[in-house]
Design an enzyme around this catalytic site. Structure first.
Site, PDB file in Angstrom:
ATOM      1  N   ARG A  10       0.864  -1.190   0.000  1.00  0.00           N
ATOM      2  CA  ARG A  10       0.000   0.000   0.000  1.00  0.00           C
ATOM      3  C   ARG A  10       0.893   1.231   0.000  1.00  0.00           C
ATOM      4  NH1 ARG A  10      -4.504   0.222  -1.694  1.00  0.00           N
ATOM      5  NH2 ARG A  10      -5.296  -1.459  -0.367  1.00  0.00           N
ATOM      6  N   GLN A  32      -7.706  -8.451  -8.261  1.00  0.00           N
ATOM      7  CA  GLN A  32      -7.685  -7.032  -8.643  1.00  0.00           C
ATOM      8  C   GLN A  32      -6.256  -6.565  -8.957  1.00  0.00           C
ATOM      9  OE1 GLN A  32     -10.191  -4.048  -7.788  1.00  0.00           O
ATOM     10  NE2 GLN A  32      -8.884  -2.755  -6.550  1.00  0.00           N
ATOM     11  N   HIS A  85       1.073   2.361 -10.476  1.00  0.00           N
ATOM     12  CA  HIS A  85       0.138   2.846  -9.452  1.00  0.00           C
ATOM     13  C   HIS A  85       0.883   3.757  -8.470  1.00  0.00           C
ATOM     14  CE1 HIS A  85      -3.083   2.869  -6.576  1.00  0.00           C
ATOM     15  NE2 HIS A  85      -3.761   1.931  -7.185  1.00  0.00           N
ATOM     16  N   GLU A 125      -1.673   7.804 -11.661  1.00  0.00           N
ATOM     17  CA  GLU A 125      -1.280   6.497 -12.162  1.00  0.00           C
ATOM     18  C   GLU A 125      -1.257   6.500 -13.696  1.00  0.00           C
ATOM     19  OE1 GLU A 125      -4.181   3.868 -10.315  1.00  0.00           O
ATOM     20  OE2 GLU A 125      -4.238   5.166  -8.568  1.00  0.00           O
TER      21      GLU A 125
HETATM   22  C1  BG6 Z   1      -6.888   2.571  -8.032  1.00  0.00           C
HETATM   23  C2  BG6 Z   1      -8.318   2.294  -8.420  1.00  0.00           C
HETATM   24  O1  BG6 Z   1      -6.084   2.453  -9.150  1.00  0.00           O
HETATM   25  O2  BG6 Z   1      -6.484   1.597  -7.070  1.00  0.00           O
HETATM   26  C3  BG6 Z   1      -9.194   2.302  -7.187  1.00  0.00           C
HETATM   27  O3  BG6 Z   1      -8.746   3.273  -9.355  1.00  0.00           O
HETATM   28  C4  BG6 Z   1      -8.670   1.310  -6.161  1.00  0.00           C
HETATM   29  O4  BG6 Z   1     -10.527   1.964  -7.566  1.00  0.00           O
HETATM   30  C5  BG6 Z   1      -7.219   1.644  -5.869  1.00  0.00           C
HETATM   31  O5  BG6 Z   1      -9.464   1.406  -4.986  1.00  0.00           O
HETATM   32  C6  BG6 Z   1      -6.564   0.733  -4.845  1.00  0.00           C
HETATM   33  O6  BG6 Z   1      -6.661  -0.603  -5.218  1.00  0.00           O
HETATM   34  P1  BG6 Z   1      -6.109  -1.746  -4.267  1.00  0.00           P
HETATM   35  O7  BG6 Z   1      -6.420  -3.039  -4.968  1.00  0.00           O
HETATM   36  O8  BG6 Z   1      -4.645  -1.512  -4.120  1.00  0.00           O
HETATM   37  O9  BG6 Z   1      -6.824  -1.592  -2.954  1.00  0.00           O
END
Ligand code: BG6
Length: 318
Positions: A77, A101, A189, A293
Site C-alpha cells: 500500500r 484485482q 500505481h 497512475e
Molecule cells: C486505483 C483504483 O487504481 O487503485 C481504485 O482506481 C482502487 O478503484 C485503488 O481502490 C486501490 O486498489 P487496491 O487493490 O490496491 O486496494
C-alpha cells in the site's frame, strides 16, 4: 588567436569521482540505489515495488502506508506497485477474469537482473548528472502456481527503474513469448507524497472525459479547471496527451511525462475508504497522498505472439 596566460587548466578526471552505488539488502529482499547527489531509490523485489524515492535534499517523494505489508504477504500500500495484466476488478468472461484485482505483477517476487549506470564528470565531487538504471524481470516460470493457472500464458516482463538527479523513470517491456496473441492492461500505481491534499491541484487533464469510478458514471462531464480534492476521487482519464503537473499551494511539486501510456488514473480514497483499508495508516494518511497512475487501461491492448510492447513514465520532483 592569442592564448590566455591565466587560462584555467582542464579539470582532471579523478578515478575517485563518486559514482552511483547499488546494494542489495542482507535479507535479499530489496535493491537500493544512491547517487552522489543523495538521490535514492529503494525497490522491494516483491512486486518490484519502488517503496521509497528521495531527492538529494532528503525529501521523500512517495507515500508509503505505515501498515503496508513489506514481507511479501500482500501488495504494497504505497510506493509504485506495477499493475499487470489487468486494471481493477476482474471481469468475468475475459481471459484475466480469474486473477485478483490489478493482477499478479504487484504480488509476485521479481528477479533482479542488474544495474547500469552513467556518470557525468561535469561537477567534480558531485557526480554531475549521473544516473543509475535497475532492471527487474518476471515471467510465467516464476509467478506462483495460482496466478499461472488463472492466466495461463507465456510472457516476459522487463521493468527498468532509472534514478537521476530529481527524477525517477519507470518503464516496462511486455513480451508475448507464445505464438498466439493475448490481451493486457498495464499501469504504474504511483502514490505521490504531498503535504496537504486540500492544497493540491492537478493540471494536464482539463477538458477530458473520464470514467468516475466512485459514482459509476461512464462518461463524466469534462471539467475545464484543474482537479482539486474535497472527497473520495477515483477517475480514469483516457487519451490524455499533455504532461501532468501536481501543484501544491499553486507551486509545481511533480511533473509526470508518459511514453505510450495514454491513460491516467487519479485516486484519493479520502477518510471513509482509507479507514476501511486495514493496511492504510495513519488514518489521516489520505491527506498526504495522491495517486497519479500512468497506464493503458481504458481498453485492452492486444499483443501478438512474439511481439513486445514498451511504455513508461518519467516523474520529476520539483
Ligand atoms: C486505483 C483504483 O487504481 O487503485 C481504485 O482506481 C482502487 O478503484 C485503488 O481502490 C486501490 O486498489 P487496491 O487493490 O490496491 O486496494
Amino acid at each position: 588567436m592569442v592564448e590566455r596566460k591565466d587560462k584555467p587548466s582542464n579539470i582532471p578526471i579523478s578515478p575517485l569521482m563518486p559514482t552511483p552505488q547499488v546494494s542489495i539488502s542482507d535479507d535479499n529482499t530489496r535493491v537500493i540505489a544512491t547517487l552522489p547527489t543523495g538521490d535514492r531509490v529503494e525497490v522491494l523485489l516483491y512486486g518490484a515495488t519502488v517503496i521509497s524515492w528521495r531527492s538529494g535534499n532528503g525529501k521523500e517523494n512517495l507515500f508509503l502506508s505505515e501498515e503496508a505489508h513489506l514481507d511479501g504477504s500482500k501488495a504494497v500500500r504505497g510506493g509504485i506497485p506495477v499493475v499487470f495484466p489487468l486494471f481493477g476488478a476482474p471481469q468475468s468472461g475475459h481471459e484475466t477474469g480469474k486473477l485478483s484485482q490489478h493482477g499478479f505483477a504487484r504480488s509476485s517476487r521479481w528477479e533482479y537482473l542488474g544495474k547500469s549506470s552513467s556518470e557525468s564528470t561535469s561537477i567534480p565531487g558531485m557526480g554531475g548528472d549521473s544516473s543509475v538504471k535497475l532492471d527487474f524481470g518476471l515471467s510465467e516460470g516464476i509467478i506462483d502456481s495460482k496466478a499461472q493457472s488463472a492466466w495461463n500464458h507465456k510472457f516476459g516482463l522487463t521493468y527498468s527503474i532509472t534514478l537521476s538527479t530529481g527524477e525517477l523513470s519507470t518503464s516496462l517491456a511486455v513480451s508475448n513469448t507464445e505464438t498466439s496473441s493475448w490481451e493486457f492492461q498495464v499501469l504504474f500505481h504511483t502514490y505521490l507524497k504531498i503535504d496537504d491534499i486540500s492544497k493540491v491541484s492537478i493540471t494536464g487533464l482539463e477538458e477530458l472525459q473520464y470514467v468516475d469510478r466512485v459514482s459509476g458514471e461512464k462518461q463524466a462531464t469534462a471539467q475545464q479547471t484543474s482537479i482539486t480534492f474535497r472527497k473520495e476521487t477515483d477517475r480514469v482519464y483516457t487519451k490524455a496527451e499533455k504532461p501532468i503537473t501536481v501543484l501544491e499551494n499553486d507551486k509545481p511539486r511533480f511533473k509526470v511525462k508518459r511514453d505510450a501510456l495514454s491513460d491516467v488514473v487519479v485516486w484519493n480514497p479520502w477518510e471513509e475508504k482509507a479507514k476501511g483499508m486495514a493496511d492504510f495508516a495513519p488514518a489521516d494518511g489520505y491527506k498526504s497522498m495522491v495517486c497519479v497512475e500512468a497506464g493503458s487501461v481504458g481498453q485492452w491492448m492486444t499483443l501478438e505472439g512474439g511481439d513486445t510492447w514498451e511504455g513508461g513514465q518519467r516523474i520529476k520532483a520539483l
